[in-house]
Write a protein that holds these residues in place. Structure first.
Motif, PDB file in Angstrom:
ATOM      1  N   ARG A 177      50.228  37.278  49.294  1.00  0.00           N
ATOM      2  CA  ARG A 177      50.661  35.934  49.677  1.00  0.00           C
ATOM      3  C   ARG A 177      52.130  35.906  50.109  1.00  0.00           C
ATOM      4  O   ARG A 177      52.552  35.015  50.847  1.00  0.00           O
ATOM      5  N   LYS A 178      52.884  36.890  49.652  1.00  0.00           N
ATOM      6  CA  LYS A 178      54.289  36.997  50.051  1.00  0.00           C
ATOM      7  C   LYS A 178      54.464  37.846  51.312  1.00  0.00           C
ATOM      8  O   LYS A 178      55.587  38.096  51.733  1.00  0.00           O
ATOM      9  N   GLY A 179      53.345  38.290  51.873  1.00  0.00           N
ATOM     10  CA  GLY A 179      53.404  39.052  53.109  1.00  0.00           C
ATOM     11  C   GLY A 179      53.436  40.549  52.931  1.00  0.00           C
ATOM     12  O   GLY A 179      53.601  41.289  53.914  1.00  0.00           O
ATOM     13  N   TYR A 180      53.240  41.041  51.706  1.00  0.00           N
ATOM     14  CA  TYR A 180      53.243  42.474  51.457  1.00  0.00           C
ATOM     15  C   TYR A 180      51.825  43.032  51.546  1.00  0.00           C
ATOM     16  O   TYR A 180      50.847  42.297  51.391  1.00  0.00           O
ATOM     17  N   LYS A 181      51.728  44.311  51.763  1.00  0.00           N
ATOM     18  CA  LYS A 181      50.430  44.970  51.826  1.00  0.00           C
ATOM     19  C   LYS A 181      50.094  45.511  50.442  1.00  0.00           C
ATOM     20  O   LYS A 181      50.797  46.384  49.924  1.00  0.00           O
ATOM     21  N   ALA A 182      49.017  44.994  49.850  1.00  0.00           N
ATOM     22  CA  ALA A 182      48.660  45.401  48.490  1.00  0.00           C
ATOM     23  C   ALA A 182      47.176  45.229  48.272  1.00  0.00           C
ATOM     24  O   ALA A 182      46.551  44.323  48.830  1.00  0.00           O
ATOM     25  N   ASP A 183      46.611  46.118  47.475  1.00  0.00           N
ATOM     26  CA  ASP A 183      45.234  45.925  47.039  1.00  0.00           C
ATOM     27  C   ASP A 183      45.070  46.412  45.610  1.00  0.00           C
ATOM     28  O   ASP A 183      45.996  46.963  45.015  1.00  0.00           O
ATOM     29  N   ALA A 184      43.896  46.165  45.047  1.00  0.00           N
ATOM     30  CA  ALA A 184      43.641  46.425  43.635  1.00  0.00           C
ATOM     31  C   ALA A 184      42.479  47.382  43.462  1.00  0.00           C
ATOM     32  O   ALA A 184      41.519  47.361  44.236  1.00  0.00           O
ATOM     33  N   ARG A 185      42.568  48.207  42.455  1.00  0.00           N
ATOM     34  CA  ARG A 185      41.487  49.130  42.081  1.00  0.00           C
ATOM     35  C   ARG A 185      41.305  49.061  40.574  1.00  0.00           C
ATOM     36  O   ARG A 185      42.225  48.723  39.833  1.00  0.00           O
ATOM     37  N   ARG A 186      40.097  49.436  40.146  1.00  0.00           N
ATOM     38  CA  ARG A 186      39.843  49.524  38.718  1.00  0.00           C
ATOM     39  C   ARG A 186      39.963  50.975  38.274  1.00  0.00           C
ATOM     40  O   ARG A 186      39.471  51.880  38.944  1.00  0.00           O
ATOM     41  N   VAL A 187      40.639  51.189  37.146  1.00  0.00           N
ATOM     42  CA  VAL A 187      40.686  52.523  36.563  1.00  0.00           C
ATOM     43  C   VAL A 187      40.809  52.386  35.053  1.00  0.00           C
ATOM     44  O   VAL A 187      41.479  51.484  34.546  1.00  0.00           O
ATOM     45  N   ASP A 188      40.114  53.245  34.344  1.00  0.00           N
ATOM     46  CA  ASP A 188      40.235  53.341  32.892  1.00  0.00           C
ATOM     47  C   ASP A 188      41.190  54.492  32.617  1.00  0.00           C
ATOM     48  O   ASP A 188      40.863  55.651  32.862  1.00  0.00           O
ATOM     49  N   SER A 189      42.377  54.182  32.106  1.00  0.00           N
ATOM     50  CA  SER A 189      43.401  55.214  31.935  1.00  0.00           C
ATOM     51  C   SER A 189      43.059  56.231  30.855  1.00  0.00           C
ATOM     52  O   SER A 189      43.723  57.265  30.761  1.00  0.00           O
ATOM     53  N   SER A 190      42.032  55.956  30.060  1.00  0.00           N
ATOM     54  CA  SER A 190      41.604  56.934  29.058  1.00  0.00           C
ATOM     55  C   SER A 190      40.618  57.947  29.641  1.00  0.00           C
ATOM     56  O   SER A 190      40.242  58.901  28.958  1.00  0.00           O
ATOM     57  N   ASP A 191      40.222  57.745  30.901  1.00  0.00           N
ATOM     58  CA  ASP A 191      39.235  58.603  31.548  1.00  0.00           C
ATOM     59  C   ASP A 191      39.921  59.523  32.556  1.00  0.00           C
ATOM     60  O   ASP A 191      40.293  59.085  33.645  1.00  0.00           O
TER      61      ASP A 191
ATOM     62  N   LEU B 240      39.739  44.665  36.694  1.00  0.00           N
ATOM     63  CA  LEU B 240      39.849  44.508  38.140  1.00  0.00           C
ATOM     64  C   LEU B 240      40.200  43.077  38.512  1.00  0.00           C
ATOM     65  O   LEU B 240      40.992  42.847  39.440  1.00  0.00           O
ATOM     66  N   ALA B 241      39.661  42.108  37.788  1.00  0.00           N
ATOM     67  CA  ALA B 241      39.928  40.699  38.117  1.00  0.00           C
ATOM     68  C   ALA B 241      41.408  40.376  37.986  1.00  0.00           C
ATOM     69  O   ALA B 241      42.014  39.765  38.882  1.00  0.00           O
ATOM     70  N   ARG B 242      42.014  40.779  36.879  1.00  0.00           N
ATOM     71  CA  ARG B 242      43.443  40.495  36.680  1.00  0.00           C
ATOM     72  C   ARG B 242      44.299  41.274  37.663  1.00  0.00           C
ATOM     73  O   ARG B 242      45.331  40.780  38.140  1.00  0.00           O
ATOM     74  N   THR B 243      43.875  42.494  37.969  1.00  0.00           N
ATOM     75  CA  THR B 243      44.652  43.314  38.910  1.00  0.00           C
ATOM     76  C   THR B 243      44.581  42.731  40.316  1.00  0.00           C
ATOM     77  O   THR B 243      45.569  42.756  41.068  1.00  0.00           O
ATOM     78  N   LYS B 244      43.418  42.188  40.689  1.00  0.00           N
ATOM     79  CA  LYS B 244      43.299  41.523  41.987  1.00  0.00           C
ATOM     80  C   LYS B 244      44.226  40.324  42.071  1.00  0.00           C
ATOM     81  O   LYS B 244      44.811  40.059  43.131  1.00  0.00           O
ATOM     82  N   GLU B 245      44.379  39.593  40.986  1.00  0.00           N
ATOM     83  CA  GLU B 245      45.295  38.448  40.986  1.00  0.00           C
ATOM     84  C   GLU B 245      46.727  38.894  41.272  1.00  0.00           C
ATOM     85  O   GLU B 245      47.467  38.236  42.014  1.00  0.00           O
ATOM     86  N   LEU B 246      47.128  40.016  40.680  1.00  0.00           N
ATOM     87  CA  LEU B 246      48.473  40.539  40.929  1.00  0.00           C
ATOM     88  C   LEU B 246      48.630  40.975  42.380  1.00  0.00           C
ATOM     89  O   LEU B 246      49.655  40.703  43.017  1.00  0.00           O
ATOM     90  N   ALA B 247      47.611  41.658  42.907  1.00  0.00           N
ATOM     91  CA  ALA B 247      47.672  42.098  44.307  1.00  0.00           C
ATOM     92  C   ALA B 247      47.742  40.903  45.248  1.00  0.00           C
ATOM     93  O   ALA B 247      48.477  40.920  46.249  1.00  0.00           O
ATOM     94  N   GLU B 248      46.996  39.858  44.926  1.00  0.00           N
ATOM     95  CA  GLU B 248      47.007  38.656  45.772  1.00  0.00           C
ATOM     96  C   GLU B 248      48.365  37.971  45.751  1.00  0.00           C
ATOM     97  O   GLU B 248      48.794  37.383  46.753  1.00  0.00           O
ATOM     98  N   ARG B 249      49.071  38.030  44.622  1.00  0.00           N
ATOM     99  CA  ARG B 249      50.427  37.479  44.574  1.00  0.00           C
ATOM    100  C   ARG B 249      51.340  38.191  45.560  1.00  0.00           C
ATOM    101  O   ARG B 249      52.204  37.560  46.189  1.00  0.00           O
ATOM    102  N   LEU B 250      51.143  39.485  45.714  1.00  0.00           N
ATOM    103  CA  LEU B 250      51.953  40.245  46.674  1.00  0.00           C
ATOM    104  C   LEU B 250      51.545  39.944  48.111  1.00  0.00           C
ATOM    105  O   LEU B 250      52.405  39.767  48.979  1.00  0.00           O
TER     106      LEU B 250
END
Length: 231
Positions: free
Chosen positions: A47-61, A35-45
């Protein structure tokens, strides 16, 4: 506003694809195990004025993926484009791989894609439009004994795209995969090649659909047969 959901979002192809759709007016939801790394990616978006948020998911589940899709649909109304980008690229030959890791790797590499497609398809069918994007890999075409799990997984992604393309196309849903045959670094030309190679037109956020010619498969240039995406 249309919604783009990325499962297995990373700093390479995952982020570049999400940013491309964000530029076209989509609200973006990025989901991955960290979630921490995904939030960093969402924040990059954002900051550019886009609408984005982050969620945690385990793709094996599988239950976790289904719950994520249901939560995003409840909050956003619909998921118009799903991008399944998760992969477990374990380097291990048959004799080297821990026995208890086979099923976990396959759960990430193909099982999660199956569940995600199953979860988003009914509402896409109701609205008569949508797109499912699956990140493929060169190991589907040239499997490598030292990367057995990901080779099997990418072969499964390729088969899934082909199997779903015709029946879902008849319901207004476009299925596409790109066979990525090189390592993908953040902000590289390979990372940004997915949207334009996938048969998805991002020119209008209202109509994610097939461009001409409509096929389930697009190939990037074969750079190195034994490399896999790290995105």
């Amino acid at each position: 506003m249309k919604t783009f959901l990325s499962i297995g979002a990373g700093p390479g192809m995952g982020f570049a694809t999400a940013e491309r759709f964000a530029k076209e007016g989509f609200q973006v939801v990025l989901a991955a195990r960290s979630l921490a790394r995904t939030k960093e990616l969402a924040e990059r978006l954002t900051r550019k004025g886009y609408k984005a948020d982050a969620r945690r998911v385990d793709s094996s589940d599988p239950n976790g993926i289904a719950e994520l899709v249901a939560e995003v649909q409840k909050q956003r109304g619909s998921i118009d484009v799903l991008h399944y980008n998760a992969a477990s690229a374990r380097r291990a030959a048959l004799s080297e791989q821990p026995r208890d890791s086979f099923n976990e790797d396959l759960a990430v590499n193909i099982g999660g894609a199956l569940v995600a497609a199953q979860a988003v398809a009914p509402k896409m069918e109701e609205q008569g439009s949508g797109a499912i994007l699956l990140t493929g890999g060169g190991f589907a075409l040239a499997p490598n004994a030292d990367f057995l799990s990901i080779s099997i997984g990418k072969a499964g992604i390729r088969a899934l795209a082909h199997a779903l393309f015709e029946p879902l196309r008849d319901k207004g849903i476009h299925v596409a995969t790109v066979t990525v045959c090189t390592l993908v670094s953040p902000e590289s030309k390979e990372a940004s090649a997915w949207p334009s190679s996938s048969g998805i037109s991002t020119a209008s956020p209202r109509t994610p659909g097939p461009s001409k010619p409509a096929t389930p498969l697009r190939h990037m240039k074969m750079l190195r047969d034994t490399d896999e995406t790290s995105s």
